[in-house]
Scaffold this motif. Sequence first.
Motif: not given
Length: 178
Positions: A144-150, A152-160, A176-177
């Motif tokens: 898992i790339d933590p940077t990519r997760v964060r 995507m979340l900052s772009e407004g995507n939901s955790p799901t 990771l958020s």
Amino acid sequence: MLVGYARVSTTDQDLTIQLEAFKAAGCDKVFSEKVSGTTAQRAQLQQCLDFVREGDVLLVTRLDRFARSAKDLHNMLDALSGKGVGFRCVEQSGIDTTTSMGRLVLGILGNVAEFETALRSERQREGIDAAKQRGAYKGSKARIDPTRVRAMLSEGNSPTEVANALGINRASVYRLSG
């Protein structure tokens, strides 16, 4: 009724010796399977445990063919005892729950087997720790790339949505958020 349960861990192993032992012991019915894993993953074992009735005796060739831990062993033996079913090991003749001495021997051997498993685990851990100190053991590659997760979340995507897009567990996204 004498009921046998035979098991080998891999498909390239052979059940013949166990099946012959049950035939020699006079088993009326035998359940067998080629599978490794916990007791819940062994369908024939579950069918065997459901099949036996009061007055029956369940035979196995060795304890390691039946249970993987002392806890599993005791849980299954308690269930058998509750049904009025005896338990006997063909190759370990001292193990026979229809006798008081057999119950004692069974308890001792079950605990010895669990002790051996714990020793193997400790030796494995010591080997891994030594390899890490030498720099020879790096562990598995991060999945898992933590940077990519964060991102995507900052772009407004939901955790799901993030979890589904990356093929990871949603709990990992939450972890990771932060």
